[in-house]
Design a protein around this motif. Structure first.
Motif, short mmCIF file in Angstrom:
data_model
loop_
_atom_site.label_atom_id
_atom_site.label_comp_id
_atom_site.label_asym_id
_atom_site.label_seq_id
_atom_site.Cartn_x
_atom_site.Cartn_y
_atom_site.Cartn_z
N PRO A 21 0.91 -1.20 0.05
CA PRO A 21 0.20 -0.11 0.02
C PRO A 21 0.93 1.36 0.09
O PRO A 21 0.60 2.26 -0.62
N GLN A 22 1.90 1.25 0.74
CA GLN A 22 2.83 2.32 0.57
C GLN A 22 3.44 2.67 -0.53
O GLN A 22 3.21 3.99 -1.08
N ILE A 23 3.92 1.69 -1.45
CA ILE A 23 4.29 1.86 -2.84
C ILE A 23 3.07 2.49 -3.55
O ILE A 23 3.55 3.22 -4.28
N VAL A 24 1.99 1.78 -3.44
CA VAL A 24 0.89 2.32 -4.47
C VAL A 24 0.89 3.79 -4.15
O VAL A 24 0.46 4.67 -5.04
N ARG A 25 0.83 4.25 -2.89
CA ARG A 25 0.37 5.50 -2.47
C ARG A 25 1.27 6.48 -3.12
O ARG A 25 1.13 7.61 -3.37
N SER A 26 2.59 6.11 -3.22
CA SER A 26 3.53 6.71 -3.80
C SER A 26 3.30 7.10 -5.12
O SER A 26 3.56 8.17 -5.66
N VAL A 27 3.01 6.03 -5.85
CA VAL A 27 2.83 6.18 -7.26
C VAL A 27 1.66 6.99 -7.56
O VAL A 27 1.57 7.74 -8.35
N ARG A 28 0.50 6.80 -6.64
CA ARG A 28 -0.69 7.53 -7.07
C ARG A 28 -0.39 9.23 -6.61
O ARG A 28 -1.01 9.85 -7.31
N CYS A 29 0.58 9.32 -5.81
CA CYS A 29 1.02 10.87 -5.61
C CYS A 29 1.65 11.43 -6.86
O CYS A 29 1.57 12.59 -7.39
N LEU A 30 2.39 10.52 -7.45
CA LEU A 30 3.12 10.83 -8.89
C LEU A 30 1.78 11.11 -9.96
O LEU A 30 1.82 12.08 -10.86
N VAL A 31 1.02 10.22 -10.01
CA VAL A 31 -0.16 10.45 -11.03
C VAL A 31 -1.01 11.78 -10.69
O VAL A 31 -1.25 12.46 -11.57
N GLU A 32 -1.20 11.92 -9.20
CA GLU A 32 -2.11 12.98 -8.89
C GLU A 32 -1.31 14.46 -9.29
O GLU A 32 -1.67 15.42 -9.72
N ALA A 33 0.26 14.36 -9.04
CA ALA A 33 1.14 15.46 -9.12
C ALA A 33 0.86 15.74 -10.76
O ALA A 33 1.03 17.02 -11.32
N GLY A 34 0.90 14.81 -11.70
CA GLY A 34 0.74 15.07 -13.16
C GLY A 34 -0.51 15.77 -13.41
O GLY A 34 -0.64 16.57 -14.41
N GLU A 35 -1.49 15.32 -12.80
CA GLU A 35 -2.96 16.01 -12.98
C GLU A 35 -2.97 17.27 -12.44
O GLU A 35 -3.51 18.21 -13.13
N ARG A 36 -2.52 17.83 -11.24
CA ARG A 36 -2.31 18.97 -10.86
C ARG A 36 -1.50 19.99 -11.39
O ARG A 36 -1.79 21.11 -11.89
N GLY A 37 -0.52 19.46 -12.07
CA GLY A 37 0.57 20.20 -12.82
C GLY A 37 0.32 20.14 -14.29
O GLY A 37 0.85 20.77 -15.09
N HIS A 38 -0.97 19.72 -14.81
CA HIS A 38 -1.42 19.70 -16.05
C HIS A 38 -0.44 18.87 -17.28
O HIS A 38 0.03 19.52 -18.25
N CYS A 39 0.29 17.99 -16.65
CA CYS A 39 1.38 17.26 -17.20
C CYS A 39 1.04 15.82 -17.50
O CYS A 39 1.27 14.92 -16.61
N PRO A 40 -0.07 15.46 -18.32
CA PRO A 40 -0.52 14.12 -18.75
C PRO A 40 0.75 13.14 -18.92
O PRO A 40 0.47 12.12 -18.32
N LYS A 41 1.80 13.55 -19.38
CA LYS A 41 2.98 12.37 -19.62
C LYS A 41 3.14 11.85 -18.42
O LYS A 41 3.66 10.77 -18.13
N LEU A 42 3.31 12.71 -17.12
CA LEU A 42 3.64 12.51 -15.74
C LEU A 42 2.75 11.29 -15.42
O LEU A 42 3.00 10.42 -14.70
N SER A 43 1.39 11.53 -15.63
CA SER A 43 0.34 10.75 -14.95
C SER A 43 0.40 9.40 -15.74
O SER A 43 0.24 8.63 -15.05
N ILE A 44 0.67 9.52 -16.99
CA ILE A 44 0.69 8.11 -17.70
C ILE A 44 1.97 7.47 -17.21
O ILE A 44 1.77 6.21 -17.11
N ALA A 45 3.01 8.20 -16.98
CA ALA A 45 4.23 7.50 -16.71
C ALA A 45 3.93 6.71 -15.31
O ALA A 45 4.36 5.62 -14.94
N GLY A 46 3.10 7.34 -14.35
CA GLY A 46 2.59 6.57 -13.03
C GLY A 46 1.73 5.62 -13.36
O GLY A 46 2.02 4.50 -12.64
N LEU A 47 0.96 5.59 -14.17
CA LEU A 47 0.01 4.41 -14.71
C LEU A 47 1.08 3.41 -15.22
O LEU A 47 0.55 2.00 -14.72
#
Length: 297
Positions: A21-47
């Motif tokens: 769960p901790q690893i997943v939370r860290s990756v979720r933060c990466l996806v959310e950061a891409g969303e907040r920063g309007h950077c879809p490439k970062l969100s897709i990298a998190g996926l």
């Protein structure tokens, strides 16, 4: 870094020491950061990292004992939920499409056959798969006419949502029908979504010229064509599911006078619900007798 931990072959087995769960939370933060920063490439990298994390569960999926199946479920569900979140909430169409496609592929993996059916697979269908597909289909079909929207992208996402609804269902159907009441609930929910999607009748011949008149000169998808194509695809998936259920003995013709057939209570209930739903769907109603005849011959 997460990328190194998840991709390095020499660290593959060491991942078991981490709390998933901790690893997943860290990756979720990466996806959310891409969303907040309007950077879809970062969100897709998190996926993509979530997909790698999913593949790292292969050693758990390979074991068939009860304790490991429960552990697999507790590790797998957070990954599915993390993929589901951007599929539902992302403002970027490419991110949503990537997430929906990844979720579908993930649910088709053999992990699903290694978890408990009633407290695992059924709950995943009821809490993740079906609600997401239903909500996205509702949102996509309710786009106002005056909103500028890429209808081709909308069509792609609708097709992905329909696949998310039916592909995992059919893939795990043999396991799902082993728990009758849960299966009936899942099937009724799916029929409800398809009633919403296919509720109106198909475009009549008298309206066909209106659809052609709405075609843009550049040949792009129009709203009328979007709805028609979506209905055709949804109807095709629904018919296929009905034929598979019939082949497995789960659908019968309730109106048949053949007294030699012994019909189980489960098949009787599923059949009644199914044919009633098909008869109430405007787009599918003309095909009711044809589908019933093909399924029950």
């Amino acid at each position: 870094s997460l990328h190194l931990i998840l991709h390095a072959v020499e660290l593959k087995d060491s991942l078991q020491a981490y709390r998933w769960p901790q690893i997943v939370r860290s990756v979720r933060c990466l996806v959310e950061a891409g969303e907040r920063g309007h950077c879809p490439k970062l969100s897709i990298a998190g996926l993509d990292l979530l997909h790698v994390l999913h593949t790292r569960m292969e050693t758990l999926a390979a074991k068939g004992d009860c304790a490991e199946s429960q552990h697999l479920l507790s590790c797998w569900v957070p990954i599915l939920e993390a993929i589901c979140e951007p599929a539902e909430k992302s403002r970027n169409g490419s991110v949503r499409q990537q997430a929906i496609s990844l979720l579908t592929d993930t649910l088709l993996d053999r992990h699903g056959s290694r978890i408990p059916v009633d407290r695992g697979l059924c709950e995943i269908m009821n809490n993740i798969c079906i609600p997401l597909a239903g909500e996205r289909i509702t949102d996509l079909l309710s786009i106002p006419y005056d909103v500028q929207n890429d209808l081709e992208e909308t069509l792609i996402e609708l097709e992905l949502c329909i696949s998310l609804l039916f592909k995992p269902f059919l893939h795990h159907l043999k396991a799902l029908i082993s728990v009758k009441q849960e299966f009936i609930g899942i099937w009724i929910s799916m029929l409800g979504i398809m009633t919403q999607l296919l509720g109106e009748e198909s475009l009549s011949q008298s309206n066909e010229h209106n659809m052609h008149g709405a075609l843009r000169e550049d040949g792009a998808v129009t709203r009328a064509k979007l709805f028609q194509t979506t209905k055709e695809l949804g109807s095709e998936h629904l018919r296929n599911a009905i034929m598979v259920l019939a082949a497995m003995g789960m659908l019968v013709d309730n109106d048949s006078d053949d007294s030699t057939n012994i019909i189980s209570d489960g098949a009787q209930e599923i059949s009644s619900v199914t044919w009633a739903a098909i008869g109430s769907i405007g787009y599918c109603k003309p095909y009711l007798e044809e589908w019933k005849s093909s399924a029950c011959q």
